[in-house]
Design a protein around this motif. Structure first.
Motif, PDB file in Angstrom:
ATOM      1  N   LEU A 250      -5.198   3.624 -10.318  1.00 52.00           N
ATOM      2  CA  LEU A 250      -5.975   4.391  -9.350  1.00 52.00           C
ATOM      3  C   LEU A 250      -6.692   5.559 -10.011  1.00 52.00           C
ATOM      4  O   LEU A 250      -7.730   6.013  -9.516  1.00 52.00           O
ATOM      5  CB  LEU A 250      -5.074   4.909  -8.225  1.00 52.00           C
TER       6      LEU A 250
ATOM      7  N   LYS B  91     -11.334   4.494  -6.213  1.00 49.43           N
ATOM      8  CA  LYS B  91     -12.409   4.866  -5.287  1.00 49.43           C
ATOM      9  C   LYS B  91     -12.369   4.039  -4.012  1.00 49.43           C
ATOM     10  O   LYS B  91     -12.882   4.470  -2.977  1.00 49.43           O
ATOM     11  CB  LYS B  91     -13.769   4.740  -5.961  1.00 49.43           C
ATOM     12  N   THR B  92     -11.736   2.863  -4.066  1.00 51.08           N
ATOM     13  CA  THR B  92     -11.643   2.042  -2.861  1.00 51.08           C
ATOM     14  C   THR B  92     -10.758   2.698  -1.802  1.00 51.08           C
ATOM     15  O   THR B  92     -10.786   2.300  -0.641  1.00 51.08           O
ATOM     16  CB  THR B  92     -11.108   0.626  -3.163  1.00 51.08           C
ATOM     17  N   LEU B  93      -9.981   3.710  -2.196  1.00 49.54           N
ATOM     18  CA  LEU B  93      -9.128   4.430  -1.230  1.00 49.54           C
ATOM     19  C   LEU B  93      -9.864   5.546  -0.500  1.00 49.54           C
ATOM     20  O   LEU B  93      -9.348   6.085   0.476  1.00 49.54           O
ATOM     21  CB  LEU B  93      -7.916   5.030  -1.950  1.00 49.54           C
ATOM     22  N   GLN B  94     -11.067   5.900  -0.942  1.00 48.54           N
ATOM     23  CA  GLN B  94     -11.780   7.018  -0.340  1.00 48.54           C
ATOM     24  C   GLN B  94     -12.012   6.824   1.158  1.00 48.54           C
ATOM     25  O   GLN B  94     -11.805   7.747   1.938  1.00 48.54           O
ATOM     26  CB  GLN B  94     -13.094   7.278  -1.072  1.00 48.54           C
ATOM     27  N   LYS B  95     -12.414   5.644   1.549  1.00 45.46           N
ATOM     28  CA  LYS B  95     -12.659   5.364   2.970  1.00 45.46           C
ATOM     29  C   LYS B  95     -11.361   5.498   3.772  1.00 45.46           C
ATOM     30  O   LYS B  95     -11.340   6.086   4.856  1.00 45.46           O
ATOM     31  CB  LYS B  95     -13.263   3.968   3.133  1.00 45.46           C
ATOM     32  N   LEU B  96     -10.270   4.957   3.244  1.00 49.40           N
ATOM     33  CA  LEU B  96      -8.968   5.041   3.905  1.00 49.40           C
ATOM     34  C   LEU B  96      -8.534   6.496   4.056  1.00 49.40           C
ATOM     35  O   LEU B  96      -8.083   6.913   5.124  1.00 49.40           O
ATOM     36  CB  LEU B  96      -7.921   4.258   3.105  1.00 49.40           C
TER      37      LEU B  96
ATOM     38  N   THR C  55       0.832  -1.206   0.000  1.00 54.00           N
ATOM     39  CA  THR C  55       0.000   0.000   0.000  1.00 54.00           C
ATOM     40  C   THR C  55       0.860   1.247   0.000  1.00 54.00           C
ATOM     41  O   THR C  55       0.637   2.174  -0.785  1.00 54.00           O
ATOM     42  CB  THR C  55      -0.934   0.006   1.228  1.00 54.00           C
TER      43      THR C  55
ATOM     44  N   THR D 111     -10.488   5.779 -10.823  1.00 51.59           N
ATOM     45  CA  THR D 111     -11.040   4.519 -11.328  1.00 51.59           C
ATOM     46  C   THR D 111     -11.856   3.893 -10.203  1.00 51.59           C
ATOM     47  O   THR D 111     -11.834   4.366  -9.057  1.00 51.59           O
ATOM     48  CB  THR D 111      -9.916   3.551 -11.721  1.00 51.59           C
ATOM     49  N   GLU D 112     -12.559   2.819 -10.517  1.00 55.25           N
ATOM     50  CA  GLU D 112     -13.276   2.098  -9.461  1.00 55.25           C
ATOM     51  C   GLU D 112     -12.288   1.612  -8.398  1.00 55.25           C
ATOM     52  O   GLU D 112     -12.575   1.667  -7.201  1.00 55.25           O
ATOM     53  CB  GLU D 112     -14.077   0.929 -10.042  1.00 55.25           C
ATOM     54  N   HIS D 113     -11.130   1.169  -8.851  1.00 57.16           N
ATOM     55  CA  HIS D 113     -10.090   0.725  -7.918  1.00 57.16           C
ATOM     56  C   HIS D 113      -9.613   1.901  -7.053  1.00 57.16           C
ATOM     57  O   HIS D 113      -9.414   1.760  -5.852  1.00 57.16           O
ATOM     58  CB  HIS D 113      -8.936   0.099  -8.694  1.00 57.16           C
TER      59      HIS D 113
END
Length: 113
Positions: free
Chosen positions: A69, A91-96, A19, A87-89
């Protein structure tokens, strides 16, 4: 936290290292936040982040695109415009990133008081 054996410790460390390899450094998260906030064009992103040089931004955008990303699209108008979106991938970082923001607010309050 229970002390882990070396092998188990490495299994815990490696995903975090992966990460950090992708989003670590001084600029990448700031660039992602800028894009999340609606700055989609190169100059908008550049202006939204103080002290970010053109070359560094260009390099970091390429890295973020390589790691899927962000995506880059070019319009065929005049002038030619390049836009960057998550990207959709990505967007998975938004919560983090939101959790990092919240922790930063709490940390600032604790340290500055």
């Amino acid at each position: 936290m229970k002390k882990l054996e070396h092998k188990n410790c490495m299994l815990s460390i490696l995903p975090v290292q992966d990460t950090l390899d992708v989003i670590g450094g001084k600029w990448k998260i700031l660039i992602l936040i800028s894009i999340m906030e609606g700055n989609h064009h190169f100059r908008e992103i550049e202006r939204s982040i103080p002290n970010l040089s053109t070359k560094v931004l260009s390099d970091q955008l390429k890295d973020l695109e390589t790691n899927q990303l962000i995506s880059r699209s070019v319009s065929n108008g005049f002038p030619v415009r390049t836009a960057y979106t998550l990207t959709e991938h990505g967007k998975t970082l938004q919560k983090l990133i939101l959790e990092m923001h919240n922790w930063g607010v709490l940390h600032r309050k604790k340290i500055i008081q």
